[in-house]
Design a protein around this motif. Structure first.
Motif, PDB file in Angstrom:
ATOM      1  N   HIS A  50       0.842  -1.196   0.000  1.00  9.52           N
ATOM      2  CA  HIS A  50       0.000   0.000   0.000  1.00  9.52           C
ATOM      3  C   HIS A  50       0.879   1.249   0.000  1.00  9.52           C
ATOM      4  O   HIS A  50       1.719   1.423   0.891  1.00  9.52           O
ATOM      5  CB  HIS A  50      -0.916   0.013   1.228  1.00  9.52           C
ATOM      6  CG  HIS A  50      -1.916  -1.096   1.226  1.00  9.52           C
ATOM      7  ND1 HIS A  50      -1.595  -2.390   1.553  1.00  9.52           N
ATOM      8  CD2 HIS A  50      -3.235  -1.097   0.910  1.00  9.52           C
ATOM      9  CE1 HIS A  50      -2.671  -3.147   1.451  1.00  9.52           C
ATOM     10  NE2 HIS A  50      -3.680  -2.389   1.054  1.00  9.52           N
ATOM     11  N   LEU A  56      -8.915   3.989   0.278  1.00 10.52           N
ATOM     12  CA  LEU A  56      -9.957   3.012  -0.024  1.00 10.52           C
ATOM     13  C   LEU A  56     -11.301   3.718   0.028  1.00 10.52           C
ATOM     14  O   LEU A  56     -11.569   4.470   0.974  1.00 10.52           O
ATOM     15  CB  LEU A  56      -9.945   1.874   1.010  1.00 10.52           C
ATOM     16  CG  LEU A  56     -11.161   0.945   1.008  1.00 10.52           C
ATOM     17  CD1 LEU A  56     -11.214   0.113  -0.270  1.00 10.52           C
ATOM     18  CD2 LEU A  56     -11.147   0.048   2.233  1.00 10.52           C
ATOM     19  N   THR A  58     -14.971   2.495   0.420  1.00 14.07           N
ATOM     20  CA  THR A  58     -15.702   1.278   0.774  1.00 14.07           C
ATOM     21  C   THR A  58     -17.031   1.212   0.013  1.00 14.07           C
ATOM     22  O   THR A  58     -17.468   2.220  -0.561  1.00 14.07           O
ATOM     23  CB  THR A  58     -15.996   1.239   2.291  1.00 14.07           C
ATOM     24  OG1 THR A  58     -16.962   2.261   2.586  1.00 14.07           O
ATOM     25  CG2 THR A  58     -14.736   1.441   3.115  1.00 14.07           C
ATOM     26  N   LEU A  64     -11.099   5.651   3.530  1.00 10.73           N
ATOM     27  CA  LEU A  64     -10.102   5.297   4.544  1.00 10.73           C
ATOM     28  C   LEU A  64      -8.702   5.496   3.969  1.00 10.73           C
ATOM     29  O   LEU A  64      -8.411   5.074   2.851  1.00 10.73           O
ATOM     30  CB  LEU A  64     -10.248   3.830   4.971  1.00 10.73           C
ATOM     31  CG  LEU A  64     -11.562   3.423   5.634  1.00 10.73           C
ATOM     32  CD1 LEU A  64     -11.572   1.920   5.875  1.00 10.73           C
ATOM     33  CD2 LEU A  64     -11.762   4.170   6.935  1.00 10.73           C
ATOM     34  N   LYS A  66      -4.480   4.854   4.255  1.00 13.73           N
ATOM     35  CA  LYS A  66      -3.680   3.655   4.521  1.00 13.73           C
ATOM     36  C   LYS A  66      -3.635   3.358   6.017  1.00 13.73           C
ATOM     37  O   LYS A  66      -3.890   2.225   6.439  1.00 13.73           O
ATOM     38  CB  LYS A  66      -2.254   3.836   3.978  1.00 13.73           C
ATOM     39  CG  LYS A  66      -1.305   2.699   4.327  1.00 13.73           C
ATOM     40  CD  LYS A  66       0.099   2.964   3.789  1.00 13.73           C
ATOM     41  CE  LYS A  66       1.059   1.859   4.142  1.00 13.73           C
ATOM     42  NZ  LYS A  66       2.365   2.037   3.476  1.00 13.73           N
ATOM     43  N   GLN A  68      -5.617   4.402   8.442  1.00 10.18           N
ATOM     44  CA  GLN A  68      -6.943   4.063   8.964  1.00 10.18           C
ATOM     45  C   GLN A  68      -7.316   2.627   8.593  1.00 10.18           C
ATOM     46  O   GLN A  68      -7.811   1.869   9.434  1.00 10.18           O
ATOM     47  CB  GLN A  68      -8.001   5.026   8.418  1.00 10.18           C
ATOM     48  CG  GLN A  68      -7.884   6.422   8.975  1.00 10.18           C
ATOM     49  CD  GLN A  68      -8.784   7.403   8.227  1.00 10.18           C
ATOM     50  OE1 GLN A  68      -8.986   7.296   7.016  1.00 10.18           O
ATOM     51  NE2 GLN A  68      -9.329   8.362   8.961  1.00 10.18           N
ATOM     52  N   TYR A  69      -7.084   2.268   7.340  1.00  7.05           N
ATOM     53  CA  TYR A  69      -7.454   0.941   6.839  1.00  7.05           C
ATOM     54  C   TYR A  69      -6.652  -0.161   7.528  1.00  7.05           C
ATOM     55  O   TYR A  69      -7.217  -1.075   8.140  1.00  7.05           O
ATOM     56  CB  TYR A  69      -7.237   0.910   5.324  1.00  7.05           C
ATOM     57  CG  TYR A  69      -7.623  -0.378   4.642  1.00  7.05           C
ATOM     58  CD1 TYR A  69      -8.862  -0.972   4.833  1.00  7.05           C
ATOM     59  CD2 TYR A  69      -6.745  -0.985   3.751  1.00  7.05           C
ATOM     60  CE1 TYR A  69      -9.224  -2.139   4.177  1.00  7.05           C
ATOM     61  CE2 TYR A  69      -7.087  -2.143   3.081  1.00  7.05           C
ATOM     62  CZ  TYR A  69      -8.329  -2.712   3.294  1.00  7.05           C
ATOM     63  OH  TYR A  69      -8.668  -3.861   2.626  1.00  7.05           O
TER      64      TYR A  69
END
Length: 146
Positions: A50, A56, A58, A64, A66, A68-69
């Motif tokens: 990543h 991301l 969702t 989100l 990196k 946070q994910y």
């Protein structure tokens, strides 16, 4: 005796096509490795795939980063129970690759368990210093049409 000036362009295109397809297969392999790491909660292996600016989107439209994910996965807030991709299509142009595929996923997000559901995924990878990293990812739930 063959004429090298006629054969070289054909050989060059064949080598280019072979190289292009092998690069596409490498990207498919990286994506499968990424999915395995995410399902296993293996942040150590997932993190370098990543990019630092990864985002991301969702299926419910949440964005989100990196941190946070991967943080949600590491903390157990986001838990993939299964993520089974079908064939991964790759569009490759220089240092950018777009991949698209359908998958079947089973996931828990916080207190919400989502049973096995079908999704479309579209991801953007970029290559820097011969390393492919995912920069954007978006998932869309496939709902049956009544």
């Amino acid at each position: 005796m063959s004429n090298p000036s006629i054969e070289q362009p054909h050989t060059g295109r064949a080598l280019q096509a072979t190289s292009h397809e092998s690069e596409c297969e490498a990207i498919r392999s990286i994506e499968r490795t990424r999915l395995t790491a995410l399902v296993e909660g293996n942040i150590k292996d997932a993190r370098p795939i990543h990019a630092s600016e990864f985002q991301l989107i969702t299926p419910i439209g949440m964005t989100l980063s990196k941190d946070q994910y991967l943080g949600a996965i590491s903390a157990g807030v986001l838990k993939y129970h299964a993520w089974d991709p079908k064939h991964i299509d790759v569009r490759l142009n220089g240092p950018v690759a777009v991949i698209r595929y359908q998958s079947s996923m089973e996931v828990t997000f916080g207190p919400h368990y989502i049973p096995r559901t079908e999704y479309w995924h579209t991801d953007i990878y970029e290559s820097s210093e011969d390393t492919w990293q995912i920069v954007w990812s978006q998932a869309t739930e496939i709902r049956p049409v009544d």
